[in-house]
Structures are given as structure tokens and as C-alpha cells.
Design a protein around this motif. Structure first.
Motif, PDB file in Angstrom:
ATOM      1  N   PRO A 150      17.662  21.371  -0.085  1.00 51.51           N
ATOM      2  CA  PRO A 150      17.938  20.276   0.868  1.00 51.51           C
ATOM      3  C   PRO A 150      17.292  20.489   2.233  1.00 51.51           C
ATOM      4  CG  PRO A 150      19.935  20.885  -0.318  1.00 51.51           C
ATOM      5  CD  PRO A 150      18.899  21.910  -0.683  1.00 51.51           C
ATOM      6  N   LYS A 151      17.083  21.742   2.638  1.00 53.80           N
ATOM      7  CA  LYS A 151      16.487  22.002   3.951  1.00 53.80           C
ATOM      8  C   LYS A 151      15.013  21.604   4.005  1.00 53.80           C
ATOM      9  CE  LYS A 151      19.724  25.663   5.214  1.00 53.80           C
ATOM     10  NZ  LYS A 151      19.916  27.073   5.631  1.00 53.80           N
ATOM     11  N   CYS A 152      14.370  21.517   2.848  1.00 55.09           N
ATOM     12  CA  CYS A 152      12.981  21.044   2.809  1.00 55.09           C
ATOM     13  C   CYS A 152      12.911  19.615   3.345  1.00 55.09           C
ATOM     14  CB  CYS A 152      12.441  21.126   1.386  1.00 55.09           C
ATOM     15  SG  CYS A 152      10.710  20.628   1.192  1.00 55.09           S
ATOM     16  N   SER A 153      13.958  18.832   3.051  1.00 55.43           N
ATOM     17  CA  SER A 153      13.973  17.433   3.494  1.00 55.43           C
ATOM     18  C   SER A 153      14.175  17.315   5.001  1.00 55.43           C
ATOM     19  CB  SER A 153      15.069  16.659   2.764  1.00 55.43           C
ATOM     20  OG  SER A 153      16.361  17.130   3.125  1.00 55.43           O
ATOM     21  N   TRP A 154      14.672  18.368   5.664  1.00 55.54           N
ATOM     22  CA  TRP A 154      14.802  18.322   7.119  1.00 55.54           C
ATOM     23  C   TRP A 154      13.440  18.112   7.777  1.00 55.54           C
ATOM     24  CZ3 TRP A 154      18.344  23.156   8.397  1.00 55.54           C
ATOM     25  CH2 TRP A 154      19.609  22.932   7.861  1.00 55.54           C
ATOM     26  N   ILE A 155      12.414  18.663   7.157  1.00 55.26           N
ATOM     27  CA  ILE A 155      11.068  18.588   7.715  1.00 55.26           C
ATOM     28  C   ILE A 155      10.280  17.420   7.142  1.00 55.26           C
ATOM     29  CG2 ILE A 155       8.935  19.877   8.119  1.00 55.26           C
ATOM     30  CD1 ILE A 155      11.422  21.140   9.387  1.00 55.26           C
ATOM     31  N   PHE A 156      10.434  17.187   5.836  1.00 52.29           N
ATOM     32  CA  PHE A 156       9.544  16.249   5.146  1.00 52.29           C
ATOM     33  C   PHE A 156      10.204  14.946   4.713  1.00 52.29           C
ATOM     34  CE2 PHE A 156       7.707  20.486   4.540  1.00 52.29           C
ATOM     35  CZ  PHE A 156       6.435  20.270   5.029  1.00 52.29           C
ATOM     36  N   GLY A 157      11.478  14.756   5.018  1.00 56.71           N
ATOM     37  CA  GLY A 157      12.122  13.494   4.700  1.00 56.71           C
ATOM     38  C   GLY A 157      12.939  13.546   3.423  1.00 56.71           C
ATOM     39  N   SER A 158      13.835  12.593   3.272  1.00 56.22           N
ATOM     40  CA  SER A 158      14.785  12.606   2.159  1.00 56.22           C
ATOM     41  C   SER A 158      14.134  12.369   0.805  1.00 56.22           C
ATOM     42  CB  SER A 158      15.875  11.548   2.403  1.00 56.22           C
ATOM     43  OG  SER A 158      15.297  10.260   2.549  1.00 56.22           O
ATOM     44  N   ASP A 159      12.913  11.812   0.796  1.00 53.17           N
ATOM     45  CA  ASP A 159      12.259  11.521  -0.485  1.00 53.17           C
ATOM     46  C   ASP A 159      11.309  12.633  -0.907  1.00 53.17           C
ATOM     47  OD1 ASP A 159      10.388  11.121   1.517  1.00 53.17           O
ATOM     48  OD2 ASP A 159       9.395   9.469   0.457  1.00 53.17           O
ATOM     49  N   ILE A 160      11.433  13.811  -0.310  1.00 52.40           N
ATOM     50  CA  ILE A 160      10.477  14.882  -0.569  1.00 52.40           C
ATOM     51  C   ILE A 160      10.434  15.289  -2.038  1.00 52.40           C
ATOM     52  CG2 ILE A 160      12.193  16.626   0.108  1.00 52.40           C
ATOM     53  CD1 ILE A 160       8.362  16.877   0.334  1.00 52.40           C
ATOM     54  N   GLN A 161      11.577  15.284  -2.734  1.00 50.72           N
ATOM     55  CA  GLN A 161      11.578  15.739  -4.114  1.00 50.72           C
ATOM     56  C   GLN A 161      10.711  14.859  -5.003  1.00 50.72           C
ATOM     57  OE1 GLN A 161      15.443  16.634  -5.744  1.00 50.72           O
ATOM     58  NE2 GLN A 161      16.206  17.445  -3.800  1.00 50.72           N
ATOM     59  N   SER A 162      10.650  13.587  -4.691  1.00 47.58           N
ATOM     60  CA  SER A 162       9.827  12.683  -5.497  1.00 47.58           C
ATOM     61  C   SER A 162       8.346  12.917  -5.254  1.00 47.58           C
ATOM     62  CB  SER A 162      10.189  11.223  -5.176  1.00 47.58           C
ATOM     63  OG  SER A 162       9.831  10.901  -3.829  1.00 47.58           O
ATOM     64  N   ARG A 163       8.017  13.637  -4.161  1.00 50.07           N
ATOM     65  CA  ARG A 163       6.613  13.905  -3.835  1.00 50.07           C
ATOM     66  C   ARG A 163       6.188  15.324  -4.165  1.00 50.07           C
ATOM     67  NH1 ARG A 163       6.009  14.006   1.264  1.00 50.07           N
ATOM     68  NH2 ARG A 163       8.033  13.463   2.117  1.00 50.07           N
ATOM     69  N   CYS A 164       7.093  16.116  -4.776  1.00 51.43           N
ATOM     70  CA  CYS A 164       6.735  17.477  -5.166  1.00 51.43           C
ATOM     71  C   CYS A 164       6.066  17.428  -6.539  1.00 51.43           C
ATOM     72  CB  CYS A 164       7.973  18.363  -5.223  1.00 51.43           C
ATOM     73  SG  CYS A 164       8.711  18.659  -3.603  1.00 51.43           S
ATOM     74  N   ASN A 165       4.794  17.729  -6.562  1.00 54.40           N
ATOM     75  CA  ASN A 165       4.034  17.637  -7.805  1.00 54.40           C
ATOM     76  C   ASN A 165       4.653  18.491  -8.905  1.00 54.40           C
ATOM     77  OD1 ASN A 165       2.163  15.954  -6.603  1.00 54.40           O
ATOM     78  ND2 ASN A 165       0.877  17.660  -5.922  1.00 54.40           N
ATOM     79  N   GLY A 166       4.907  17.864 -10.046  1.00 54.46           N
ATOM     80  CA  GLY A 166       5.415  18.608 -11.190  1.00 54.46           C
ATOM     81  C   GLY A 166       6.917  18.775 -11.196  1.00 54.46           C
ATOM     82  N   CYS A 167       7.620  18.250 -10.198  1.00 52.11           N
ATOM     83  CA  CYS A 167       9.074  18.402 -10.126  1.00 52.11           C
ATOM     84  C   CYS A 167       9.752  17.137 -10.625  1.00 52.11           C
ATOM     85  CB  CYS A 167       9.526  18.699  -8.701  1.00 52.11           C
ATOM     86  SG  CYS A 167       9.318  20.415  -8.220  1.00 52.11           S
ATOM     87  N   ASN A 168      10.698  17.313 -11.511  1.00 53.57           N
ATOM     88  CA  ASN A 168      11.527  16.210 -11.973  1.00 53.57           C
ATOM     89  C   ASN A 168      12.752  16.129 -11.073  1.00 53.57           C
ATOM     90  OD1 ASN A 168      13.254  14.427 -13.230  1.00 53.57           O
ATOM     91  ND2 ASN A 168      12.892  15.229 -15.303  1.00 53.57           N
ATOM     92  N   PRO A 169      12.912  15.035 -10.327  1.00 50.85           N
ATOM     93  CA  PRO A 169      14.044  14.931  -9.402  1.00 50.85           C
ATOM     94  C   PRO A 169      15.402  15.072 -10.080  1.00 50.85           C
ATOM     95  CG  PRO A 169      12.446  13.175  -9.015  1.00 50.85           C
ATOM     96  CD  PRO A 169      12.076  13.831 -10.319  1.00 50.85           C
ATOM     97  N   ASN A 170      15.449  14.876 -11.432  1.00 51.48           N
ATOM     98  CA  ASN A 170      16.724  14.916 -12.157  1.00 51.48           C
ATOM     99  C   ASN A 170      17.065  16.298 -12.702  1.00 51.48           C
ATOM    100  OD1 ASN A 170      17.076  12.089 -11.812  1.00 51.48           O
ATOM    101  ND2 ASN A 170      15.639  11.730 -13.511  1.00 51.48           N
ATOM    102  N   THR A 171      16.223  17.281 -12.390  1.00 53.93           N
ATOM    103  CA  THR A 171      16.503  18.633 -12.871  1.00 53.93           C
ATOM    104  C   THR A 171      16.492  19.606 -11.718  1.00 53.93           C
ATOM    105  OG1 THR A 171      15.782  20.411 -14.343  1.00 53.93           O
ATOM    106  CG2 THR A 171      14.054  19.090 -13.337  1.00 53.93           C
TER     107      THR A 171
END
Length: 465
Positions: A150-171
Motif C-alpha cells: 500500500p505504501k507504493c501508492s503513496w508515491i504513485f497513486g491508488s491505481d498503481i497495482q493496475s500499472r505494475c507489469n505482470g501483476c494481477n491486482p486480484n492476487t
């Protein structure tokens, strides 16, 4: 653009990093690098550089934006003058790093890893090859922040997980790191990876503190301790109720003087510190998320020699788009005023100092204006008093040394407030007035985060006095 490609190359190469009072913490606060000067600097050049850096920082603070999803923006002046530094200890065992105290930004970061590179960092009295670096592999508590943290989103915004290449937001089985940050500011850049680390104080450890591990910087040899209002700032992560500082005088020499930064964790309720006047923080503009980091105060009037300067309300009150208003910034050296405000203030000084000759050549060379010749043969000189009046009746009346500086063998004084060149390409927008640290010298300044107010009062800040 070439620097950007260098940063990306190095970041790809460096991604193998190894993972008294219980309510009050007091730290030494020192004028930046003045303890390490090998020879007295040229005061004229120091003022010229401070003026240029203050103006560049003002442009950055006024026109920040968050349009790029992987870019964080901040700025700080060159390290050979004008700022104030603190030492913090990160890691297990602890490693000490020096940081610029900056209330105008939020991320805390340090020069990091043995491969840290600082380009164009050959400032006076600074050897880029001897910059102190944090070494993650020597700390058992260092961990790279992952993309789903969650702290990654402090810098890059709440939608950061959807922009992480190769990451499934549901896992939760995402092994990708949080993206690299690139911090851009007026005079340079820094870039690196986010770490989770221990921040160590005597008798207290802040676990899993988000800190930037910068691997490459341009014109930025020291780390920054962001004290702004972002989630990633030191006050936010520590849950501070208040923090305060007292800034010793700028002397641009090798004086070893220092003062203290006080971090208060426990609540004091509505208690006010004796000797301080208070004004409430003003609501931050919502339209630009970058402006939410700043500390806005409601400046109601400016007085020169007891006479009120007639300033249009649009410069004193921020509008919906974030244009106008006043912020307090420890990272700026000289106070900035937008050109229409500055001209009114400067003209009033000119009227009241009409018996002093303008020093036009000094103005051209120093970047400061107006400058006046003065007669110091009698000892003291008479200067019109400068006062800032805030909402609630709080008044900050500055000593002459906080808004005029001697140059040219003490025969000339220059106003240490900067603005855009009248003939320059500046565009209006953002805070109209930025209260810098030069104007805060020998004031005790308290940021009461619990009661949303700023306190200040004159004080001799040198610990030895």
C-alpha cells in the motif's frame, strides 16, 4: 533527456539491492555544510547563488503537477549554502545520513548503495566521491517495497497495482517491485527505489519506514527529509502531533553553530507554547494534488515602515485552481513574491529610503533588488521595519538582518526577497508568496499538526546562547 536515459540505465543495473521524553525527540539542526568549509566563501557569490536558487525553487513549487504517473517532483537549492540539515539513523545496525530539512516536499530519501553516482555535484567544498551513502546490504532490516505494498501508492497513486507489469491486482503473489521514482526539481534530479527500513531514535524505533534509496542524482549530493503533508513525509509516517525548529543565522562561513529540531509524538491538546503567536493553517487547494503537501497560511497584510502595502486579495487568497496564497517553506532560502506583490513592497522601501542611493551595479551582479548604499560610520543603520500580518492577529516583525543583507564590504544592503524578472517569461500561478528560511532566522517556528496552526516567535536560536 540524456540524463533521463542514464538514470534508467543505472536503475536497471542497481535493482539487486539486499533486501529522555518518550513523547518528544530532539535533533541537532545545522546550517548546511557550513561546518566543512575549507575557506571563507565570497559573500557576494553566496547571495547571488542563493537568489538564483530561491527563484528556481519558487518556480518549481508554484508549477508542480502530477501528470506523469511514475514521476514525483520536488526541488532543493544547491548544498553549499542556504539550507539546514539534520542527521537521521536508518537501518540495522544504524547508519547515519545527512538530510536537508524541507517542509515543501514529502518524500524522505538518501544517497544509497556503494554505486551511488552524483553528476554535476562539484559544489564548493563538496567532493562528489566522498558523499556519505546508505548501504542496504549492510542492514538486516532493508526491504525493497513491492508493487502491491500500500505504501507504493503513496508515491504513485491508488491505481498503481493496475500499472505494475505482470501483476494481477486480484492476487497477492506479485513479486514485482514498486516502480522507480524520478524526482525532478528546478536545479537537478534524483532517482531510485523505495525501501522499507527502520528509522532509529534513542529509545524509539520506527519500523517499516518508507524511504527513497536514490542511486543517481544530478546536482543533489545530500538527501532530503520531506516534512510536507503527504502520507510519505516524516511527520505523517511518525504520526507527529507537532514539530518545531529554530534556525540559526545564515553567515555563509565556517561557523559551527547549530540549533534543534523537535519532534513531538504525544498530544498536548490545545496548549500553546509560551512566547509564540499563532495563525491557523489555511485549507489547501484541491485542484492540484501537489499543492496538498504545502503549509498554507492566511497572510492578511504586509507592512513596510508601519505603512500597509496595498496588495490585491487575489494574491493573498488561493483560488480554486491554487493561484495565490502564502506557504511556509524551510527549503527555500529567500522569500519569493509574485512580481505585482514584490513591486509594491520594493517601491515602498524605495520611498522610505529615498535618501539612500540605489546601487544598480550590485543589483545587476547579485540578482537582488533593490540595493542601497548605506553609511555605517555611525554604527547602526536605519531600515524600514518589515512586518507580515496573519489571520488571527499574529504579526511577524522581522529583524533587519532577516530581509536586508550587506554586500560589497558593508557599504551596500540588498533586499533578500526575490521575484521573477520583469522582462522574463514567468507565468503566474501557484502560491503567490513563499516564506523562505532566510526570513525565519532566529524565530522559533512550530507546526502544530494536531490543532492545524503555525506558531512563531523571536528567539536566539544558537544553542550556546
Amino acid at each position: 533527456m540524456a540524463y533521463f536515459h542514464i538514470i534508467l540505465y543505472l536503475l536497471i543495473s542497481f535493482t539487486t539491492l539486499t533486501s529522555s521524553n518518550p513523547y518528544t525527540i530532539t535533533l541537532p539542526l545545522s546550517p548546511l555544510f557550513t561546518n566543512h568549509l575549507s575557506s571563507p566563501p565570497d559573500p557576494f557569490q553566496s547571495l547571488k547563488l542563493a537568489a538564483s536558487a530561491s527563484l528556481t525553487r519558487a518556480h518549481h513549487l508554484k508549477h508542480r503537477n502530477n501528470n506523469h504517473p511514475s514521476t514525483v517532483t520536488t526541488q532543493i537549492h544547491p548544498k553549499s549554502y542556504g539550507g539546514y540539515s539534520i542527521d537521521l539513523k536508518f537501518g540495522t545496525p544504524a547508519q547515519t545520513s545527512s538530510f536537508v530539512l524541507d517542509t515543501g516536499s514529502s518524500l524522505v530519501w538518501f544517497p544509497c548503495s556503494s554505486r551511488y553516482t552524483c553528476s554535476s555535484c562539484s559544489f564548493p567544498n563538496i567532493d562528489p566521491t566522498k558523499i556519505s551513502k546508505f548501504i542496504p546490504k549492510n542492514s538486516t532490516s532493508s526491504k525493497i517495497v513491492g508493487c502491491t505494498n500500500p505504501k507504493c501508492s503513496w508515491i504513485f497513486g491508488s491505481d498503481i497495482q493496475s500499472r505494475c507489469n505482470g501483476c494481477n491486482p486480484n492476487t497477492q503473489n506479485c513479486t514485482f517491485n514498486c516502480p522507480t521514482y524520478i524526482i525532478q526539481y528546478g536545479l537537478g534530479t534524483t532517482a531510485g527505489l523505495l525501501l522499507s527500513e527502520n528509522l532509529n531514535f534513542p529509545g524509539k524505533i520506527i519500523n517499516d519506514f518508507l524511504v527513497g534509496c536514490s542511486l543517481l542524482s544530478i546536482r543533489q549530493p545530500s538527501g532530503i527529509a520531506g516534512f510536507g503533508q503527504g502520507l510519505e513525509s516524516l511527520p505523517s509516517q511518525m504520526g507527529l502531533k507537532r514539530f518545531s525548529y529554530c534556525l540559526v543565522s545564515h553567515k555563509f562561513d565556517d561557523s559551527p553553530e547549530n540549533s534543534e529540531l523537535v519532534l513531538q509524538i504525544g498530544s498536548s491538546g490545545d496548549r500553546k507554547t509560551s512566547g509564540l503567536s499563532y495563525t491557523p493553517f489555511q485549507k489547501n487547494p484541491e485542484v492540484n494534488s501537489a499543492f496538498r503537501e504545502y503549509y498554507y497560511v492566511n497572510l492578511k497584510k504586509i507592512m513596510v515602515g508601519g505603512k500597509r502595502v496595498k496588495i490585491a486579495n487575489k494574491f493573498l487568497e488561493p483560488d480554486f485552481n491554487g493561484n495565490g496564497g502564502t506557504i511556509v517553506d524551510s527549503g527555500s532560502t529567500f522569500t519569493f513574491m509574485e512580481r505585482p506583490v514584490f513591486e509594491l513592497v520594493a517601491q515602498e522601501f524605495e520611498k522610505q529610503m529615498k535618501n539612500n542611493t540605489r546601487a544598480k551595479e550590485v543589483e545587476t551582479g547579485s540578482g537582488l533588488s533593490p540595493c542601497f548604499t548605506v553609511d555605517v560610520s555611525g554604527g547602526n543603520i536605519e531600515l524600514p521595519e518589515l512586518t507580515f500580518g496573519f489571520k488571527g492577529g499574529a504579526k511577524m516583525t522581522l529583524p533587519g538582518a532577516n530581509y536586508f543583507s550587506f554586500v560589497n564590504n558593508d557599504s551596500v544592503v540588498c533586499l533578500t526577497i526575490v521575484s521573477d524578472d520583469a522582462g522574463g517569461p514567468a507565468k503566474a500561478g501557484g502560491p503567490a508568496i513563499i516564506l523562505g528560511n532566510y526570513q525565519q532566522q532566529n524565530f522559533y517556528v512550530e507546526y502544530d499538526l494536531e490543532n492545524l496552526r503555525l506558531g512563531f516567535g523571536t528567539r536566539s536560536c544558537n544553542k550556546s546562547t
